[in-house]
Design an enzyme around this catalytic site. Structure first.
Site, short mmCIF file in Angstrom:
data_model
loop_
_atom_site.label_atom_id
_atom_site.label_comp_id
_atom_site.label_asym_id
_atom_site.label_seq_id
_atom_site.Cartn_x
_atom_site.Cartn_y
_atom_site.Cartn_z
N ARG A 34 47.66 44.32 38.89
CA ARG A 34 47.78 45.56 39.62
C ARG A 34 47.14 45.86 40.43
NH1 ARG A 34 48.43 45.29 34.39
NH2 ARG A 34 50.38 46.39 33.33
N GLN A 100 44.62 37.41 28.02
CA GLN A 100 46.48 38.43 28.22
C GLN A 100 46.76 37.27 29.04
OE1 GLN A 100 45.77 42.57 29.10
NE2 GLN A 100 43.75 40.93 28.68
N ASP A 103 48.68 31.30 31.80
CA ASP A 103 49.12 30.32 32.59
C ASP A 103 48.37 28.84 32.01
OD1 ASP A 103 45.59 30.48 32.46
OD2 ASP A 103 45.97 32.11 34.34
N HIS A 118 49.91 36.31 25.05
CA HIS A 118 51.36 36.83 25.71
C HIS A 118 51.79 36.05 26.14
CE1 HIS A 118 49.19 41.15 27.80
NE2 HIS A 118 49.42 40.67 25.73
N CYS A 154 72.15 25.41 19.50
CA CYS A 154 72.53 26.83 18.52
C CYS A 154 73.13 27.63 19.77
CB CYS A 154 71.22 27.98 17.52
SG CYS A 154 70.86 29.02 18.81
N SER A 192 40.32 41.99 33.58
CA SER A 192 40.92 42.20 33.11
C SER A 192 40.86 44.23 33.15
CB SER A 192 41.22 42.42 30.85
OG SER A 192 42.02 43.20 31.01
N SER A 193 42.23 44.74 33.49
CA SER A 193 41.85 46.05 33.31
C SER A 193 41.68 46.53 32.10
CB SER A 193 43.12 46.86 34.19
OG SER A 193 44.08 46.68 33.72
N ASN A 217 33.54 42.73 34.80
CA ASN A 217 34.91 42.98 35.96
C ASN A 217 34.54 43.78 37.53
OD1 ASN A 217 38.38 42.72 35.14
ND2 ASN A 217 38.27 45.19 35.73
N ASP A 234 32.17 39.18 40.35
CA ASP A 234 33.29 38.35 39.51
C ASP A 234 32.49 37.05 38.85
OD1 ASP A 234 34.69 36.14 40.70
OD2 ASP A 234 35.08 36.48 42.66
#
Ligand code: OAD
Ligand code: ZN
Length: 246
Positions: A34, A100, A103, A118, A154, A192-193, A217, A234
């Protein structure tokens, strides 16, 4: 300093958990979602909806492989933020990293108890039988025009083993994440936002069940009102500063 206070609290706590987002990986060359120049500037999130994967798997996979190459295609390595969280776990003051991110960089930096909310971009999963496999060979097939990639067992559609919009989270991971939030005396959200549910509800769960909330953040988050230590910094500087003082 704030870092020293947080380090002292971590050392004194019975249980601590961290929740991370894309901001811990930006210093590894992976854009967040974002911020300006983020992934959602270049790609349209609606292209990665589960419904789109089902209705147009060829188009979905072609864009997915493009996105994967643009975002994770470089030589991706963990940075000082991942290393610091690994150090905190090894020092015995951090029990769990809930992430979340898809990677795999926390594990690469030595974190052992990692809950991937995620999924993981290095895997694909068969949407029919649930069998998982490495993503790279499947991505190669897509590039070679073998779309949509199908399961050899399958014939089901292969899907990136990540949570698409319109899909629910892996239930075991979500349960583990909620447990660690409830158990935590210190809950550390980083990079994270805190704007995507249900991950974004974990800090509130933690505070409701007695945790002190620390947020590291670059910008304020929707939980600023209940954040005891809001460290607008940071993560590659603040997390090592904390880890160095434990
Ligand atoms: P966002 O892009 O929403 O938020 C990243 C946050 O990290 C922003 O608030 C940045 O200001 C901050 N940030 C960036 N670099 C930083 C740095 N070096 N130090 C400190 N802060 C920094 O990313 P997430 O919160 O991870 O979901 O997004 C959550 C979910 O939205 C993702 O997992 C993804 C996306 O839709 C799915 O794809 C299911
Ligand atoms: Zn299958």
């Amino acid at each position: 300093s704030a870092a020293a206070e947080v380090a002292r609290m971590l050392a004194a706590a019975d249980s601590a958990a961290a929740l991370t987002g894309a901001g811990v990986s930006t210093a590894s060359g992976i854009p967040d979602f974002r911020s300006e120049g983020g992934i959602w500037d270049e790609f349209d999130p609606s292209e990665f909806r589960y419904a789109r994967f089902r209705s147009d798997p060829d188009g979905f996979w072609e864009r997915r492989v493009e996105m994967h190459a643009a975002v994770y295609g470089g030589d991706i390595e963990p940075n000082a933020a991942h290393e610091a969280l690994g150090t905190l776990e090894q020092a015995g003051v951090l029990d769990t990293v809930v992430t979340q991110n898809i990677d795999g960089l926390h594990q690469a930096a030595g974190s052992e108890t990692v809950v991937e909310l995620h999924g993981n971009a290095d895997r694909v999963i068969c949407d029919g039988c649930g069998q998982q496999q490495r993503a790279a060979p499947v991505h190669e097939r897509v590039v070679d025009g073998d779309v949509p990639p199908r399961c050899s067992d399958c014939e089901g559609l292969l899907k990136p083993d990540v949570v698409l919009f319109g899909e629910s989270l892996p239930q075991t991971a979500l349960q583990r994440a909620r447990e660690s939030a409830r158990e935590a005396d210190i809950f550390l959200a980083a990079g994270s936002s805190l704007s995507v549910q249900p991950a974004s509800s974990l800090p509130r769960t933690a505070v409701r069940t007695g945790a002190t909330l620390v947020v590291v953040n670059l910008e304020e988050t929707p939980v600023s009102d209940i954040t005891e230590y809001e460290l607008l910094a940071d993560v590659t500087e603040m997390l090592p500063a904390i880890a160095d003082r434990v």
